[in-house]
Design a protein around this motif. Structure first.
Motif: not given
Ligand code: PA5
Length: 446
Positions: A425-446
């Motif tokens: 998801a973090l690498l931007g692999k196609p098919g993982y867009e929703a999880l990428r967004q979720e993880l980005a938010e989590k990392l931003h909050r951390a």
């Protein structure tokens, strides 16, 4: 048989009665394996492999190994986890860690087991300008670390030798039918070897996964399989007194049940280091699930007696040791006499280093047991292809038993997927867009 267990040093931790009470459970686990009735029973291809292996493929492995030794200065093996540890373990145990430096001829390097530009660059430097071949190993054919290294090395090989010659120097060990690597191999015409459907990565060292690199290193793979077959017959015995895998599984399970949470595999032989890494993967991935399982750790004695020795002697009493003891080294080394005795070592002059090591082992054993660390001693013969075959099968069989004793599936690894999903998801692999967004938010909050 050259694997024997000494459980004498467990007597102050678990009683004979407690130990004997496990026997019926071990027998039940054994019956589950033999009847293929336990969880993960579609991954039991390793059980009779030392007898039933594909003889035609075995012959091809030997031919490919001979060709690589003939036409290459370097073999790079790209693989991770079960697709690399076993091969490296056997090669280093039999040939020693310095085999590349000490032997004339072909060198073997492993890659695809990290995500490190430094490591990759070093491997490239070791290959550049040399006649090299690649053995890429991946059952799934999609493992990021392996694919990454393979892509980089393939490009180098094609640049240096041309596509046609490169294709003749790439050997792919993968699934019989599916996966990206299989498709790539078929398209380019690489020679392929099979990871059988019913054998998981960590149980695959005696398939082409381990056998091709091991054979290229010049280790006798016939003797390796013979050792494994000998142990396969021993492990089929349904008598606790005659089956060391039963004894080992029973002892470690009882220690776990009575509060020990960490098993430390110790060997007084630096060249055993990767065998311990292989063992850690085997037991960690097989048992560590459903919030259960011994944590497999390893130490290299006597080096680690000067570091981890402190913790083992006096730290938290939640561990036990399994100490592997080999027969005497085939290359003895005697301590020379020094007339001046400036270092005060003349009391050892004329003694073999093996003798000194044995005293270190005995002294450590007594100290650790007195310090509250149960010790299982696992005796085996002199290190060679045959004894390693025995040891590999012994650990595999005992691991299957151990998983069933714990009531987990010892042949799956669902937990390994969690990091991969996040990384994709973090690498931007196609098919993982929703999880990428979720993880980005989590990392931003951390
Ligand atoms: O035991 C396992 O299944 C894993 O360690 C795998 O061997 C490892 O993840 C590599 O997988 P693959 O061979 O599909 O590249």
């Amino acid at each position: 048989m050259s694997v024997a267990l000494n459980t004498k040093h467990l007597s102050s931790f678990i009683s004979e009665e407690e130990y004997a009470a496990i026997y019926p459970q071990v027998e039940a686990a054994h019956n589950q394996l033999e009847a293929k009735s336990g969880p993960g029973n579609d991954f039991l291809g390793w059980m009779y492999l030392p007898r039933d292996y594909d003889k035609e493929e075995f012959a091809r492995i030997k031919e490919a190994a001979a060709k690589i030794r003939e036409d290459s200065d370097v073999l790079v093996v790209a693989g991770i986890g079960g697709s690399y540890l076993g091969a490296r373990a056997v090669i280093e145990a039999v040939k020693g860690q310095f085999h590349n430096e000490l032997e004339n001829g072909l060198k073997i390097y492993f890659c695809g087991n990290s995500i490190s530009p430094t490591y990759l660059n070093n491997i490239i430097s070791l290959c550049k300008g040399k006649r090299f071949s690649i053995n890429v190993i991946s059952k799934s054919g999609t493992t990021t670390e392996t694919s990454l290294a393979f892509r980089v090395l393939r490009e180098l090989l094609e640049k240096e030798m041309g596509v046609e010659e490169a294709n003749k120097r790439i050997y792919a060990t993968t699934d019989r039918r599916k996966g990206a690597l299989k498709a790539l191999a078929d398209q380019a015409g690489y020679e392929t070897f099979v990871v059988p459907d019913d054998i998981g990565g960590r149980y695959s060292v005696l398939t082409a996964v381990g056998l091709l690199p091991i054979a290229v290193a010049g280790v006798d793979i016939c003797r390796l399989m013979e050792g494994a077959e000998t142990m396969m017959e021993v492990c089929a015995k349904t008598d606790m007194a005659e089956n060391p895998a039963w004894q080992y599984a029973a002892a470690r399970y009882e220690l776990y049940r009575t509060g020990k949470k960490i098993e430390v595999l110790a060997a007084y032989e630096p060249s055993f280091r990767f065998m311990a890494e292989w063992w850690k993967q085997l037991y960690g991935e097989s048992e560590g699930k459903e919030h259960k399982g011994l944590f497999p750790a390893s130490v290299e004695f006597t080096a680690d007696l000067h570091s981890m020795g402190q913790y083992i002697q006096q730290g938290e009493r939640s561990l036990f040791e399994t100490v592997v003891r080999f027969g005497a080294s085939h290359r003895p080394q005697v301590v020379p006499l020094d007339e001046t005795d400036g270092d005060g070592l003349n009391f050892l002059a004329g003694k073999d280093v093996d003798f000194i090591r044995t005293q270190a082992m005995d002294g450590t054993l007594l100290a650790h047991v007195e310090g509250g660390v149960p010790n299982i001693i696992l005796r085996t013969g002199q290190i060679n292809a045959f004894t390693l075959g025995e040891l590999i099968y012994f650990f595999e069989y005992a691991c299957g038993l151990s998983g069933y004793l714990l009531d987990v599936n010892p042949f799956d690894q669902p937990g390994v997927e969690a990091y991969k999903k996040n990384m994709f998801a973090l690498l931007g692999k196609p098919g993982y867009e929703a999880l990428r967004q979720e993880l980005a938010e989590k990392l931003h909050r951390a």
